[in-house]
Structures are given as structure tokens and as C-alpha cells.
Design a protein around this motif. Structure first.
Motif, short mmCIF file in Angstrom:
data_model
loop_
_atom_site.label_atom_id
_atom_site.label_comp_id
_atom_site.label_asym_id
_atom_site.label_seq_id
_atom_site.Cartn_x
_atom_site.Cartn_y
_atom_site.Cartn_z
N ARG A 1 -27.57 13.72 -76.52
CA ARG A 1 -27.11 13.63 -77.33
C ARG A 1 -28.11 12.46 -78.93
NH1 ARG A 1 -20.56 14.12 -76.42
NH2 ARG A 1 -21.07 16.12 -75.52
N GLY A 2 -28.06 13.34 -80.29
CA GLY A 2 -28.58 11.93 -81.19
C GLY A 2 -29.64 11.98 -80.94
N PRO A 3 -30.53 13.30 -80.86
CA PRO A 3 -32.11 13.10 -80.36
C PRO A 3 -33.02 12.68 -82.33
CG PRO A 3 -31.39 15.33 -81.07
CD PRO A 3 -30.87 14.85 -80.86
N VAL A 4 -34.15 11.36 -82.16
CA VAL A 4 -33.81 10.34 -83.94
C VAL A 4 -35.36 10.09 -82.70
CG1 VAL A 4 -32.55 9.59 -83.72
CG2 VAL A 4 -33.54 8.75 -82.32
N LEU A 5 -36.56 10.17 -84.27
CA LEU A 5 -37.45 10.41 -84.39
C LEU A 5 -38.01 8.24 -84.22
CD1 LEU A 5 -39.60 12.99 -85.99
CD2 LEU A 5 -40.05 12.06 -83.16
N ILE A 6 -38.46 7.66 -83.33
CA ILE A 6 -38.31 6.28 -83.81
C ILE A 6 -39.74 5.87 -84.60
CG2 ILE A 6 -39.45 3.56 -83.29
CD1 ILE A 6 -39.07 5.54 -80.05
N PRO A 7 -39.09 5.00 -85.68
CA PRO A 7 -39.95 4.92 -87.15
C PRO A 7 -40.68 3.43 -86.57
CG PRO A 7 -37.51 4.12 -87.37
CD PRO A 7 -38.04 4.94 -86.47
N PHE A 8 -41.44 4.03 -85.80
CA PHE A 8 -42.66 2.38 -85.94
C PHE A 8 -43.14 1.85 -86.76
CE2 PHE A 8 -42.98 5.25 -81.93
CZ PHE A 8 -42.46 4.24 -81.23
N ALA A 9 -43.10 0.22 -86.55
CA ALA A 9 -43.22 -0.16 -87.43
C ALA A 9 -45.22 -0.39 -87.92
CB ALA A 9 -42.77 -1.77 -87.11
N GLY A 10 -45.38 -0.43 -86.71
CA GLY A 10 -47.41 -0.49 -86.05
C GLY A 10 -48.00 -0.55 -84.82
N SER A 11 -48.52 -1.71 -84.87
CA SER A 11 -49.14 -1.86 -83.15
C SER A 11 -48.32 -3.01 -82.73
CB SER A 11 -50.18 -1.67 -83.71
OG SER A 11 -51.17 -2.93 -84.35
N ALA A 12 -48.81 -2.94 -81.87
CA ALA A 12 -48.01 -4.28 -81.31
C ALA A 12 -48.10 -5.62 -81.81
CB ALA A 12 -48.57 -4.78 -79.74
N GLY A 13 -47.17 -6.64 -81.56
CA GLY A 13 -47.38 -8.51 -82.19
C GLY A 13 -46.93 -8.10 -83.69
N ARG A 14 -45.99 -6.96 -84.08
CA ARG A 14 -45.42 -7.09 -85.31
C ARG A 14 -44.07 -7.62 -85.81
NH1 ARG A 14 -47.24 -3.29 -88.85
NH2 ARG A 14 -49.31 -3.19 -88.55
N PHE A 15 -43.69 -7.57 -84.89
CA PHE A 15 -42.16 -8.80 -84.12
C PHE A 15 -41.97 -9.45 -84.05
CE2 PHE A 15 -41.01 -4.11 -84.20
CZ PHE A 15 -39.77 -4.31 -84.80
N ARG A 16 -41.22 -10.71 -84.47
CA ARG A 16 -41.08 -11.83 -83.98
C ARG A 16 -41.44 -12.58 -82.62
NH1 ARG A 16 -38.24 -16.14 -88.85
NH2 ARG A 16 -39.26 -15.11 -90.41
N THR A 17 -41.61 -13.10 -81.99
CA THR A 17 -41.80 -13.25 -80.85
C THR A 17 -42.19 -14.99 -80.07
OG1 THR A 17 -42.65 -10.22 -80.15
CG2 THR A 17 -42.69 -12.06 -78.31
N VAL A 18 -40.66 -14.98 -79.40
CA VAL A 18 -41.04 -16.88 -77.92
C VAL A 18 -41.22 -16.26 -76.69
CG1 VAL A 18 -40.08 -17.23 -80.83
CG2 VAL A 18 -38.41 -16.22 -78.09
N SER A 19 -41.42 -16.90 -76.00
CA SER A 19 -41.72 -16.30 -74.92
C SER A 19 -40.59 -16.85 -74.29
CB SER A 19 -43.07 -17.60 -74.05
OG SER A 19 -43.02 -17.80 -72.85
N ALA A 20 -40.00 -16.33 -72.88
CA ALA A 20 -38.49 -16.42 -72.47
C ALA A 20 -39.08 -18.31 -72.18
CB ALA A 20 -38.78 -16.45 -71.75
#
Length: 731
Positions: A294-313
């Protein structure tokens, strides 16, 4: 008036005899046939040389339309469809098939690959920028190198949760499955305590379709020790398109009244202070009950890889991440290490590039937080959009020309793509354009083939009929279809060439006849008039002199009308700016001697404002002279011929309206329509002439983009109205 006389062309003097209008003959009870032919021996050869045939009352276009109507009526009476009926049924059949094709393509999703190409291109045109509310904690190669090989101890996961919770994370979506007990039960308990203490941790469940032991599905929650303190549970299933690209997600999975939201929907709810789904609300497989997405949606991608703030575990475990970097943010913990194989292709991925599962989930979470999810349009809306494009083209096929049909087809296809892209970018709604595009691509050439087939059948039918009418033998039955058609076409072309040669000979004969009328026939009549004028008094009896002069003038008038009519019908017009008021004054001056002999007064009423038109001076002068002479001939002695020129609008066009009224016997309403046909005459008319004067007036008016009509009643006089375009509006 002298100025006007200088500008006028020399016109022959017409007799002032009364009793018959120019251009009309007595048609009351005279039988058609040999008697008619004997009454006009000199006119027939000229008209036949022109290729005009015998006198007629209707135009060739009307004759063709009438013949087509009769033929269609005969076909219907014989039980065979007329050409117009066949075209309508063909159009209805094409319309039904095109509509069915569009519905099937849209309902079955056979065009999803083509739709995805358009969707990906539109998504690249308007990429979204990532927000600062989402933070990814990546279990990357560095984390594996420092914290140990995968899978990690549950105690390590507990430390990650504790540090993120202590830093003030708004919600934690931990994209790691904890559905089996570890070798260290104490570590499981430690993770459960850390999750419970944080109170804002969302954990994933495992969805299996089909499930074990014949079940339609199975949803497995995390260990009870871990799940009982979680803020909520959620599924992490993705929907893959046929090309293997991840574009879609389902916001919930349900069976009956039970449902589980997506892990990102759980994180958005927990971050907003709402409770997530617990173990008790998870769907359970029952006989005959399937899992619903239920609730099918299309993901609004912001771009290719590396667009979000990321830190290592690893940095989180070492305590190297400042609390300000985590506080108030939605934190996603997931694997990005190359050896864990959690990678996906997306619409915005570059060549040979993939996106980690946790970053894909981050795009979905951001869409939820910013209300930027792309939702597929409901089926009725997609169907209405598709059918609207298809039916626009179908209407064009029925009503427009082939060139416009092609333009409309290209416009409909490009418009469908543009509409889908605009709805995606502006309204965050996706309407698939491919069903309409494929339907148009199939429909347009199919209709063109039907039209070509119809044209080919009509051509063959007409060629065969032409061959039969020509008296030539029928086409040979041997040979293929193309050979027989070439034979028919060759014979028709040869016959057309023969007709062209005959037409050229007829044109040359006509030219010779016009020269005869303009010179050989006019010269003797002019000589007769000159001899009469120069004869000594008493040499010719006065009554005989008047009769001879009248006959000579009528012959000159007839020849002049023939020459001008030939020029009006087939010659090129010498157009120049002319003032109709000026021409009218000149024509009245020229008609004054005739009016004087007939004891008729000429008077011009109304304003004398200029009325400019683009026309041929000689033809317009001849037309005005014929109308005025006609009025003089039918006016009794001591009567007046009233002439009025004014400007008006007729059907939205500025026109010069010239009205010439006499006080003669008038014209019956039934005779008016035939007044301007060659040799036409009104009932009871006895004036001289052969009936070409008004024919010339009508032809001159037509060539100048105007018209001429007759008004009035018998006994009350007649009014002839000549209307011509002003200000260069003539065609």
C-alpha cells in the motif's frame, strides 16, 4: 467633368432603344431546341471555342456537388455504402481500436520501460537538494577494519545506539536485521537496553514472499529482547522495476487489518513524537490472504551518491562526532562497505555507479519529511490524460488535412511527454505518457494506410471508368496488379495529353474569334456609321438611316461585350487604384447622349466621397456603362435613372455599394436568379441585344471580389446593386 472625360477610355455609343434590358431574353414559353439554336448563330462557336459549353445556370462546382450527392444517394439505395459513409465507419473503427489499445497498454503496464526513460529524464531536469535534517552513520570499510569483521557483536551495535542517543538524535533508523539470537545472549540484552533507553529507535523487520510451509508471506520481527523497547518497527522492502533500477517504494505492507509501515515512515513518525508500529500490529499470514503493498510512491532522489551528510560508524564509536552534528537530526545507520553488497541502481546514478541501501532510504526519508514524494496518478486520471491525447489526434484525422494531421500528431506526442514532465516537476505526480505515445505511433500510420488504400481504390475505379468512357479496350487481365494499374494510368495520361492538345487548339480558335470580333466585325460597322454621318441630306431616308445606325451600334455593342467578357473571364486583370466615384461620373457622362435620345434623366444622389478599390479600369468602366445603359433602355420617357454610391460593410468587409434604379417594368422575382447568365432574358422583355451585358457585369464583379444583384418588383422598377471591395480588399 472634363477631368473625368480625359481619364475615361473610349466606349462605343449604344442605341437608346427601349423595351428590353441588356443581357435578358424572352424565356416565357419558348421551347428549347432547334428554335433556340437558330436565334443565336453567332454566339455558340465563340463559347464552344472557349471550352465553356452551352449556357448554364449553375457553376461547375455546384454541378459536381450535385452529381456526387446523386451518386451517393444511388449507392445507398442499392445497399452499398457511399464514400463518405465508408470514411466515417473507417474512422469509427480506428477510434475504437485506438481507444482499446490505449486502455490495454495503460492497464497492463507493458510500456513501463519506455515510461521509465521519460521519468528518468524528467527527474534529471529538476534534481532536489538534500536537507541537513538527515545524517547517515555508515558501516563502511573503515568501521569494519576498526570494529571487527561483519557481523558485529550486538554489544558494538548497542554502543552506537547509546552514543547517538546521548548526542540528541531526533530519531534513529537502524537498518540492520536482528531477527536471530547471537552467540552471546548478554550482548542481545545490552542492545535491548540501549534501544529501550533511547526510545526513538526504529528497527527493520524481514519480509519474505512467499513464506515457508506454503504460507503466502512471512514477516519476522527482531528478537523480543531487542524489539520490546523500540520506538517502532518497519519494513525495508524495495520495488524493483523490470530494468533492475530502484525507483519505487511502498509506504506500508498489510494483510487484513494489520499493517507495518516502511522503516522510513516509522522514523518520520517517531521523530514527530508519534508512536510507531509494534510487534502486535505486524501482519500474519492466513489461508487465502496475500500481502498487500500500500501507499506506492516514487522516490525523489536528490542525486547520485554522496549527497547526504555521512559519518563513519568508527568515528561514532570513538566519540569523534560532535554532539551538535547529531542533535535534532534523523540518523540512519546502515551498511555501505563494499563487501556487504547492499548497493542499488537509481534513475540518477551515473554509468557503472550504484547507491548504498542506507542512502537510498535517506532519499525516501527526506521525501517524507519535505512532502516531496512523487505519487503515481490514479488510474482514472492517467486514463483520462491518455485518451484526451488520443482523441485529439482522432478528431484531427477526421477534420484536418494530412499536413495538419502530422503537425497535430507531433504536437500531441511532444505535448504528452511535456505534460508528464511538468506534472512530475510541479505537482509531484507521475502520469505515464508511453501508452498515448505508442497508440499515436500505431494509429497515425494505420490511418494513413487506410486513406492511401481508399485513394488507390478510388483512382483505380476512376481510371477504369475513364477507360470505358474513352471506348478503349479494358486493361489486360494478365500481369500483376501493379502492371495493370500502370497500363490504366498510361492510357489516362495519354488521353489527358490529347485533351490538352485539343484545349490548346480551342484556345487558338477562341483567340482568332476574339480578333475577328474586335477588328473584322467592328470595322465594317464603324464604316457604316461613318457613311451615314457623312451622307448628304436626303441621300438616305431618315427612318431607314436611323434603323441602319441602330443595327450597326447594336452590332458594335455586341462585339464589345464579347471582347470584354472574354477578358473578364480568362484574361489577366490590370489592377490599379481606382476611385469608384470618379469612374461613375465618367460612365454617366458617356451615357448622357443615350439618355438624351431616350428622354431619360440621369441623376446621382447621396454623397460623393471617394471609394477606392483595386481593379481593372477598362472592365469596371464597361460594367458601369452596361448597368447605366440597361437602366436607360427600360425607363419610359421623362423618367429618371437614379444612381447612388456609398460605402458600407457586407459580412464584415468594407465595400463600395453602387445602386442604379430605373422606373421601368421591373423584374419578376423568379427571373432574377437567371438575369446574369449568358443569353438570359426576363419575361416580356423586347429590347435589343443578345443577353451578354449583365453577364459581363457579373463576371467583372466576381473577378474583383464582389457581386451584383437585382432588386425590385414588376411595375415598380428595378434596382441593380454592384458591390466591390474597397481599400484593396479585392481577391
Amino acid at each position: 467633368m472634363a477631368k473625368h472625360r480625359r481619364r475615361a477610355r473610349d466606349l462605343p455609343v449604344r442605341p437608346g432603344s427601349q423595351g428590353r434590358r441588356i443581357g435578358r431574353g424572352d424565356r416565357r414559353a419558348r421551347p428549347r431546341g432547334a428554335a433556340d439554336r437558330r436565334q443565336r448563330p453567332s454566339a455558340g462557336p465563340l463559347l464552344l471555342a472557349r471550352g465553356r459549353g452551352p449556357p448554364r445556370g449553375r457553376s461547375p462546382v455546384r454541378e459536381m456537388v450535385a452529381a456526387a450527392a446523386v451518386r451517393d444517394r444511388a449507392l445507398r439505395l442499392a445497399g452499398r455504402p457511399a464514400p463518405g459513409d465508408r470514411r466515417l465507419w473507417e474512422w469509427l473503427a480506428v477510434s475504437a481500436l485506438a481507444t482499446l489499445l490505449a486502455v490495454v497498454l495503460l492497464a497492463t503496464g507493458w510500456t513501463v520501460r519506455l515510461d521509465n526513460l521519460v521519468y528518468d529524464a524528467a527527474l534529471r531536469l529538476a534534481p532536489r537538494t538534500s536537507t541537513s535534517d538527515v545524517l547517515i552513520v555508515a558501516i563502511d570499510d573503515r568501521a569494519l577494519a576498526e570494529a571487527g569483521a561483519w557481523p558485529w557483536s550486538r554489544a558494538t551495535h548497542a554502543r552506537v545506539v547509546e552514543r547517538l542517543s546521548a548526542a540528541g538524535a531526533r530519531a534513529i533508523a537502524y537498518d540492520v536485521l536482528f531477527i536471530e539470537p547471537s552467540v552471546d545472549p548478554a550482548a542481545d540484552e545490552a542492545l535491548g537496553r540501549a534501544v529501550a533507553a533511547a526510545r526513538r529507535v526504529c528497527l527493520p523487520v524481514l519480509t519474505e514472499v512467499p513464506g515457508p510451509n506454503g504460507d503466502s508471506f512471512r514477516i519476522t520481527p527482531p528478537l523480543a529482547a531487542v524489539a520490546r523497547g523500540a520506538g517502532g518497527l518497519g519494513h525495508v522492502s524495495l520495488a524493483f522495476d523490470p530494468d533492475g533500477v530502484s525507483r519505487r517504494a511502498n509506504l506500508a505492507e498489510a494483510a487484513g487489518r494489520r499493517s507495518v509501515p516502511h522503516l522510513m515512515a516509522c522514523a518520520a513518525a517517531v521523530g514527530a513524537g508519534r508512536a510507531g508500529a509494534g510487534v502486535e500490529s505486524l501482519p500474519r499470514a492466513r489461508p487465502g490472504e496475500a500481502l498487500e503493498r500500500r501507499g506506492p510512491v516514487l522516490i525523489p532522489f536528490a542525486g547520485s551518491a554522496g549527497r547526504f551528510r555521512t559519518v563513519s560508524a568508527a568515528s561514532v564509536l570513538r566519540g569523534e562526532v560532535p554532539e551538535s552534528f547529531v542533535r535534532g537530526r534523523y540518523v540512519l545507520v546502515g551498511a555501505t562497505a563494499s563487501g556487504l553488497h547492499d548497493r542499488h541502481a537509481t534513475p540518477l546514478s551515473r554509468r557503472d555507479e550504484t547507491l548504498s541501501g542506507v542512502e537510498l532510504q535517506a532519499n525516501l526519508l527526506e521525501g517524507l519529511l519535505t512532502d516531496g514524494l512523487i505519487r503515481p496518478a490514479p488510474f482514472p486520471i492517467s486514463l483520462a490524460t491518455t485518451l484526451a491525447l488520443v482523441w485529439i489526434q482522432l478528431a484531427a484525422l477526421r477534420l484536418a488535412s494530412p499536413r495538419r494531421n502530422l503537425a497535430i500528431a507531433l504536437g500531441a506526442m511532444s505535448g504528452g511527454v511535456a505534460l508528464s514532465g511538468a506534472l512530475l516537476i510541479l505537482a509531484r505526480t507521475w502520469t505515464p505518457p508511453a501508452p498515448a505515445l505508442i497508440t499515436l505511433l500505431v494509429m497515425f500510420p494505420a490511418w494513413g494506410w487506410l486513406r492511401l488504400q481508399a485513394a488507390n481504390a478510388y483512382m483505380l475505379q476512376e481510371l477504369a471508368r475513364f477507360a470505358q468512357e474513352d471506348g478503349a479496350p479494358a486493361a489486360p487481365e494478365r500481369g500483376d496488379v501493379i502492371s495493370r494499374r500502370i497500363h490504366l494510368m498510361r492510357r489516362a495520361v495519354q488521353h489527358a495529353r490529347d485533351l490538352r492538345a485539343q484545349a490548346a487548339a480551342a484556345a487558338a480558335q477562341r483567340e482568332q474569334m476574339v480578333q475577328l470580333l474586335s477588328h473584322d466585325l467592328r470595322s465594317p460597322q464603324s464604316s457604316i456609321l461613318a457613311l451615314l454621318d457623312g451622307a448628304e441630306p436626303g441621300a438616305v431616308r431618315p427612318d431607314l438611316s436611323d434603323r441602319i445606325a441602330g443595327a450597326a451600334r447594336r452590332t458594335l455593342s455586341l462585339a464589345d461585350n464579347f471582347v470584354h467578357l472574354a477578358k473578364a473571364e480568362d484574361g489577366a486583370l490590370s489592377r490599379e487604384p481606382l476611385d469608384m466615384s470618379d469612374l461613375l461620373d465618367v460612365a454617366m457622362d458617356e451615357a448622357w447622349p443615350l439618355a438624351r435620345r431616350a428622354a431619360v434623366r440621369l441623376s446621382r444622389t447621396g454623397a460623393r466621397a471617394p471609394a477606392w478599390t483595386m481593379g481593372d479600369r477598362s472592365l469596371l468602366m464597361r460594367a458601369l456603362a452596361n448597368l447605366i445603359d440597361n437602366a436607360i433602355k427600360f425607363s419610359p420617357p421623362d423618367a429618371a435613372v437614379e444612381v447612388e454610391l456609398r460605402q458600407t460593410e457586407i459580412e464584415g468587409r468594407p465595400m463600395a455599394r453602387l445602386a442604379i434604379r430605373d422606373h421601368g417594368p421591373g423584374v419578376a422575382e423568379g427571373d432574377r436568379a437567371a438575369l446574369f447568365a449568358p443569353y438570359g432574358r426576363g419575361a416580356g422583355r423586347t429590347a435589343g441585344g443578345v443577353g451578354l451585358g449583365l453577364t459581363l457585369v457579373a463576371e467583372v464583379a466576381r473577378r474583383h471580389g464582389g457581386g451584383v444583384t437585382c432588386e425590385g418588383t414588376p411595375g415598380g422598377g428595378a434596382t441593380f446593386v454592384l458591390a466591390l471591395p474597397v481599400d484593396g480588399q479585392a481577391d
